[in-house]
Each structure stands twice: as C-alpha cells, then as structure tokens.
Design an enzyme around this catalytic site. Structure first.
Site, mmCIF file in Angstrom:
data_model
loop_
_atom_site.group_PDB
_atom_site.id
_atom_site.type_symbol
_atom_site.label_atom_id
_atom_site.label_comp_id
_atom_site.label_asym_id
_atom_site.label_seq_id
_atom_site.Cartn_x
_atom_site.Cartn_y
_atom_site.Cartn_z
ATOM 1 N N TYR A 25 -5.689 6.785 -8.752
ATOM 2 C CA TYR A 25 -6.879 6.018 -8.383
ATOM 3 C C TYR A 25 -8.116 6.561 -9.093
ATOM 4 O O TYR A 25 -9.003 5.801 -9.471
ATOM 5 C CB TYR A 25 -7.099 6.060 -6.870
ATOM 6 C CG TYR A 25 -6.155 5.184 -6.094
ATOM 7 C CD1 TYR A 25 -6.511 3.892 -5.729
ATOM 8 C CD2 TYR A 25 -4.893 5.635 -5.716
ATOM 9 C CE1 TYR A 25 -5.648 3.072 -5.011
ATOM 10 C CE2 TYR A 25 -4.012 4.833 -5.006
ATOM 11 C CZ TYR A 25 -4.391 3.553 -4.662
ATOM 12 O OH TYR A 25 -3.531 2.747 -3.969
ATOM 13 N N CYS A 49 0.825 -1.214 0.000
ATOM 14 C CA CYS A 49 0.000 0.000 0.000
ATOM 15 C C CYS A 49 0.855 1.258 0.000
ATOM 16 O O CYS A 49 1.726 1.418 0.859
ATOM 17 C CB CYS A 49 -0.896 -0.036 1.243
ATOM 18 S SG CYS A 49 -1.680 1.543 1.634
#
Length: 352
Positions: free
Chosen positions: A193, A62
C-alpha cells in the site's frame, strides 16, 4: 488498517468511490485507530463470548478481512460466529451488501456496514472498515481491530474450536512470531500500500526499496523452512498469505510493485501455493472480487475502472514440493472439513 472507504471527493454527493487514497507529495500513512472493544470470556468490555451472538462482516476482497475468514475456518468457528460478506466495491459511505438478496445482510438487515458503526457511535467519523464484528441483538459494531479479532478467535473463543483445530499462536514461538509479524506488517502487508498510494516519486522509490528488501528476506528464510515460524501453520502464515495471494493479480501492476512477480521467486511462490492448496486458505480466496475491488474502487489510481482479465491463475494448483522441507501443516491437529454450504467462493472465481 483494514480496507477503508475513502473521503468523498465528488462534489459532496456522498456516493462516489473516488477518494483520498493518494495524498500528493507525501508518503502513505495508514490510520491504525480502531474500536478496541474486545469480546472475551469474562465479558469485561461488556461483550462476553457467546455462540450465535456475533456476526463477522468480512469482504472477500480485503486482505485484512480475508485473514479473519481463514482463521474462523481453520479453528472451526462457523457454528459460533456467523459470516456476512459485503460485495467487493463500495461507495463513499461504506461497504454494501449488494451480493445479498434485496441488497441487505440477511441477519443484520442493513444495506451498508456504516449503519452498524452508527448504531455503536452516531456519526462515527473514522473509516468504516472490514473486518468488523457486530453484536446481532443491538446491531452495533463491537470491534474492527483486525489483528485483535483473530488473536481472540484463537484464545477467547477456544471453547468453541472444532476438534483438531490447530494452535495458531503456539506459546513457545510467540516472541519470534511477534517480531516476524511486525516486520511482515510494516514491510509487506502495508508495504504494498505504501507503494501504491505514494504521493511522490521519492516516497514511492523508498517504499519500493523497503518492500523488496523484505521480500528478499522472506525468499531466503523460506528456502530453509516450510512455514514462517516453527514447523506448523501459525497466524504468521495467515497474515503473510493474504498479501501474497493478491500480489500478481493486483499489487504487481496496480500498486507498481513490479520488480518481479511472485511466480518468479521460487521459495515464496512454492510457499504461497503450499498454503493455497491447504484447506482453509485457497478455498476462501475470490480472485474476481479481489480484482474488482482494487481496480474499481481506487479511481484515483485507475480512473478508467477497467479490470484486467489476467493473470493466469492455473499455477496456484500446480505441485509445490514444499513437503520436502518437512513440517506438519496442522501439527497434532487436523485439516478443516469442507467449506460450509453458502460460504463457498463463487464458481469461476478461484484458481482454475
């Protein structure tokens, strides 16, 4: 927001990684509601700074968690705050400790990060996200507010910094840093994203244009200076780095951020390599876990679950020549020492 488990879409089984990452017909909007409790010197929220009391849970896959691993290492907080690393994939319930013996975190004794969130708030209904800081005695999450976590590492935990730790939040540059960080977050960190999770062609096109306008701004800015702010490494560099290091391996293809590769932008590519080769940055990066996370967990984007073999990572170790722009990576401080035993990136998972 930190990496988040998705809403289960597999007939209520509770264990599918398939989830609502993309909502058809709309643009991607990040949930930015976190547990805002802070660990402070005065303990005003009930959690005082105390060496050995807290455990940082941060998946190497992440980018938001990777920030905390880097800052912890740069500041030398390994003795004060222990590190737990979930594996790169998760089911719909949460991140799991499948890389640890018996599939449990060796300090907290839990199989899923969800358990620590439930000990804080039974039935916690928001995303089970990393990074998260857990209070070891109670086993409950204290906070998952990732930008505050790293800022507090620099300020509230100062008594536990290593000798020679850099000043990642220099007071004389804070106004400029806030502005730069905001643009980097909205347009770059979250921008990739916004492209990858766009629910319509229109939303994707708009996100793509915003992303590349910001990438071009950075390419120009970094043609004149070695680091984002001032002449030393700051938290602004940490925040940008974790997106750049994932760009060609994931975002270019998986998220369709494909105008060009990072390697085709001379200043950004040189800047990213400069940081990667700086102790505390590249030695925290696990490319295999990064690719596994995105290509396996995002089933609605990559339903086959096939993880690409590429790209070639050897370029990360080539000369960058950024020192010609001047600057002192750690200012008046020093680089961190070797990675703590047991916290190394697995052999073959880094640049090679």
């Amino acid at each position: 927001m930190a990496e988040n488990t998705a809403t289960d879409q597999d007939n209520g089984s509770g264990f599918s990684t398939r989830g609502a990452y993309v909502t058809g017909g709309t643009e991607y909007t990040r949930d930015t509601n976190y547990i805002e409790t802070r660990i402070t010197r005065d303990g005003r929220d009930g959690y005082p700074v105390e060496a050995g009391r807290y455990r940082l849970i941060a998946a190497r896959a992440c980018p938001w968690a990777n920030r905390t691993i880097i800052v912890r290492r740069l500041l030398g907080l390994e003795d004060a705050i222990s590190l737990g690393t979930p594996g790169p994939t998760h089911d719909a319930r949460s991140w799991t400790f499948d890389l640890d013996p018996d599939g449990r975190d060796p300090v907290l004794g839990i199989e899923r990060l969800q358990e620590a969130f439930f000990r804080r708030t039974p039935g916690y209904s928001r995303g089970i996200t990393v990074p998260a800081v857990v209070d070891i005695p109670s086993g409950a999450v204290v906070t998952n507010n990732f930008p505050q976590i790293t800022e507090d590492f620099s300020t509230e935990w100062k008594d536990f910094h290593r000798e020679g730790a850099p000043d990642l939040l220099p007071a004389e540059h804070m106004e400029e840093m806030r502005a730069v960080n905001k643009r980097v977050f909205t347009e770059i960190n979250n921008g990739v994203y916004r492209c990858g999770f766009a629910g319509s062609q229109e939303a994707y096109d708009a996100a793509y244009d915003r992303l590349w306008a910001a990438m071009d701004w950075l390419e120009d800015r970094l043609s004149r200076q070695r680091y984002l702010i001032g002449d030393t490494i700051t938290e602004a560099d940490v925040r940008l780095f974790t997106t750049l290091v994932r760009f060609d391996a994931v975002y270019h293809g998986h998220f369709k951020c494909n105008r060009n590769k990072l390697t085709e932008m001379p200043n950004l590519w040189g800047y990213a390599r400069d940081l990667f080769q700086t102790p505390g940055f590249g030695d925290t990066v696990d490319f295999e876990q990064i690719k596994a996370h995105y290509y396996i967990v995002h089933e609605d984007i990559n339903p086959t679950g096939i993880v690409p073999k590429g790209p070639d990572l050897s370029g990360w170790l080539t000369e960058h020549h950024r020192e010609q722009l001047g600057g002192r990576p750690f200012g008046n401080g020093t680089p961190p020492g070797p990675v703590r035993p047991g916290e190394e990136v697995a052999p073959g998972h880094g640049a090679r």
